[in-house]
Design an enzyme around this catalytic site. Structure first.
Site, PDB file in Angstrom:
ATOM      1  N   GLY A 114       0.826  -1.307  -0.217  1.00  0.00           N
ATOM      2  CA  GLY A 114      -0.193  -0.001  -0.021  1.00  0.00           C
ATOM      3  C   GLY A 114       0.789   1.231   0.056  1.00  0.00           C
ATOM      4  O   GLY A 114       1.953   0.990  -0.340  1.00  0.00           O
ATOM      5  N   ASN A 115       0.261   2.343   0.333  1.00  0.00           N
ATOM      6  CA  ASN A 115       1.006   3.463   0.483  1.00  0.00           C
ATOM      7  C   ASN A 115       0.443   4.292   1.377  1.00  0.00           C
ATOM      8  O   ASN A 115      -0.607   4.183   1.961  1.00  0.00           O
ATOM      9  CB  ASN A 115       1.035   4.182  -0.678  1.00  0.00           C
ATOM     10  CG  ASN A 115      -0.239   4.675  -1.645  1.00  0.00           C
ATOM     11  OD1 ASN A 115      -1.039   5.544  -0.838  1.00  0.00           O
ATOM     12  ND2 ASN A 115      -0.592   4.220  -2.505  1.00  0.00           N
ATOM     13  N   HIS A 116       1.046   5.559   1.870  1.00  0.00           N
ATOM     14  CA  HIS A 116       0.643   6.645   3.030  1.00  0.00           C
ATOM     15  C   HIS A 116      -0.614   7.330   2.341  1.00  0.00           C
ATOM     16  O   HIS A 116      -0.760   8.374   3.454  1.00  0.00           O
ATOM     17  CB  HIS A 116       1.732   7.213   3.196  1.00  0.00           C
ATOM     18  CG  HIS A 116       2.813   6.346   4.264  1.00  0.00           C
ATOM     19  ND1 HIS A 116       2.451   5.638   5.336  1.00  0.00           N
ATOM     20  CD2 HIS A 116       4.218   6.227   3.701  1.00  0.00           C
ATOM     21  CE1 HIS A 116       3.726   5.011   5.844  1.00  0.00           C
ATOM     22  NE2 HIS A 116       4.520   5.218   4.870  1.00  0.00           N
ATOM     23  N   ALA A 119      -4.149   7.788  -5.061  1.00  0.00           N
ATOM     24  CA  ALA A 119      -2.662   7.382  -5.258  1.00  0.00           C
ATOM     25  C   ALA A 119      -2.841   5.731  -5.402  1.00  0.00           C
ATOM     26  O   ALA A 119      -2.623   5.158  -4.682  1.00  0.00           O
ATOM     27  CB  ALA A 119      -1.786   7.424  -3.722  1.00  0.00           C
TER      28      ALA A 119
END
Ligand code: CTP
Length: 402
Positions: free
Chosen positions: A212-214, A280
């Site tokens: 995943g990402n932030h 994102a």
């Protein structure tokens, strides 16, 4: 959620018997989440007490330039009261007050406030039937509307005099609906459908792990809220996030992976007028997803990644009438990279955030953006809260599609 929620409503009350209904009006506004202040003509206090209205509105009620009973004699500034308001409603509006409003007479606090107010002004006439149709009243009504004030027409029915005819003030519920509908009909995105993607995507490695990402989703959610506040019907397709949105114009669709986001976005895209890709989206996903939890071993683990579909580029390839906006989060050669994305993904505009700017990016409550249009004109903005940035983005889009 009502368009009046969070708005500042100034209620002006004049001396007509319908003034007794303003207690309900104040309650209804408060119930919708509006902040209400009341100004009265001195004579209207014979019909309803300031105490009733201050209790219901939880704000002091003024009818004179000075509070004469207050030994400190505080000046009630009509200018401040007028500027405070987002909307000014004069209800009931008597023939006398309307005539004074139409002619610039300014012999009480309410009239002085009317003359200095800059917000939209609604007025709800109330009087006996013969007064309502009198040519001088008609002249006042015409003049007030020519000045840009908005009339909430009187209705027909039994009047205080016992006569039956036109002149009854519209009922409080109807006054509220009238104002809500009027505001809605004038919103710049009324009748437009806006698709917004937000948040990160999670790409499964096995049943318990993911890449995943932030991304917090804050920016996309702020844009969704702003578009809805301006009257748009919003489809918000979001990856996993803690963000909440509670707006009757927003249809929230939760997804997890880039593939799911791709499918949902394409389910809606044909029908929308504007699409804004703030998500994102993961650029890669594990090529194979393990059915069982991957067990720890002593040797190293290699996960082979395959590219995800570029959702935004796929929209650029099929877009017809839609206004398509992308985001670019860059660390170097920012403007150049963002401009090349406009061309590559066939966008109408791109919102660039540079990670070199302090306060920009994923988790922060602030952002600093440059909007680049399809002719490659650049418009930089200051560091602002994400809510303020959302307003700038939507504002630019509204101006571009006008
Ligand atoms: N985007 C998308 N689908 C993807 C990847 C990105 O829709 N699979 C969208 C994002 O929502 C954003 C824009 O594309 O609006 C820019 O994403 P970014 O990852 O910065 O661009 P890339 O094309 O992936 O290029 P690079 O990784 O080289 O910066």
């Amino acid at each position: 959620m009502s368009v009046l929620s969070g708005k500042k409503i100034l209620l002006g009350i004049t001396a007509g018997i319908a003034a007794y209904k303003t207690a309900s009006l104040v309650r209804l506004f408060i119930k919708l989440g509006a902040d209400v202040k009341v100004v009265m003509t001195p004579a209207s206090k014979d019909f309803i007490t300031p105490l009733t209205l201050s209790t219901l509105s939880k704000n002091p009620v003024h009818s004179t330039f000075f509070d004469v009973e207050d030994e400190n004699e505080i000046w009630n500034s009509h200018v401040d009261i007028g500027l405070w308001a987002d909307y000014f409603l004069i209800a009931p509006a008597t023939a006398n007050t309307m005539s004074k409003m139409a002619n610039g007479t300014c012999d009480n606090l309410l009239l002085a406030t009317y003359l200095s107010a800059k917000c939209p002004i609604y007025f709800a006439p109330a009087m006996d039937l013969d007064m309502y149709i009198h040519p001088s009243t008609k002249e006042s009504l015409d003049k007030l509307q020519d000045f840009g004030n908005i009339i909430i027409p009187a209705t027909s029915g039994e009047l205080a005099s016992g006569l039956v005819g036109e002149g009854r003030m519209a009922e409080p519920e109807d006054i509220l609906s009238f104002i809500e509908n009027d505001i809605l009909s004038k919103l710049p995105l009324r009748g437009k459908k806006v698709l917004i993607t937000a948040g990160p995507t999670y790409e499964a490695i096995d049943p318990v792990r993911f890449i995943g990402n932030h991304s917090s989703g804050k920016m996309g959610f702020a844009i969704a809220k702003e578009a809805a506040n301006l009257g748009a019907e919003v489809i918000l397709i979001t990856g996993p996030t803690h963000q909440q949105i509670n707006h009757s114009f927003v249809n929230r669709i939760d997804v997890i992976s880039a593939d799911q986001m791709y499918t949902e976005v394409h389910n809606y895209f044909n029908d929308v007028d504007i699409a804004i890709s703030a998500a994102a989206v993961a650029d890669y996903k594990p090529k194979n997803v393990a059915n069982q939890k991957i067990k720890k071993k002593d040797s190293s683990l290699t996960i082979e990644l395959a590219p995800t579909k570029d959702i935004l580029a796929s929209l650029g390839a099929i877009k017809k009438h839609q206004f398509l906006v992308g985001f670019a989060l860059e660390t170097n050669n920012e403007i150049e990279n963002a401009k090349s994305k406009i061309k590559r993904k066939n966008l109408d505009a791109i919102v660039l955030n540079s990670l070199q700017d302090k306060g920009a990016g994923f988790a922060a409550n602030t952002n600093k953006i440059t909007i680049i249009d399809k002719n490659l004109n650049e418009k930089p903005f200051e560091l602002k809260s994400k809510t303020a940035v959302a307003k700038d983005i939507i504002n630019e889009i509204v101006n571009s599609i006008r």
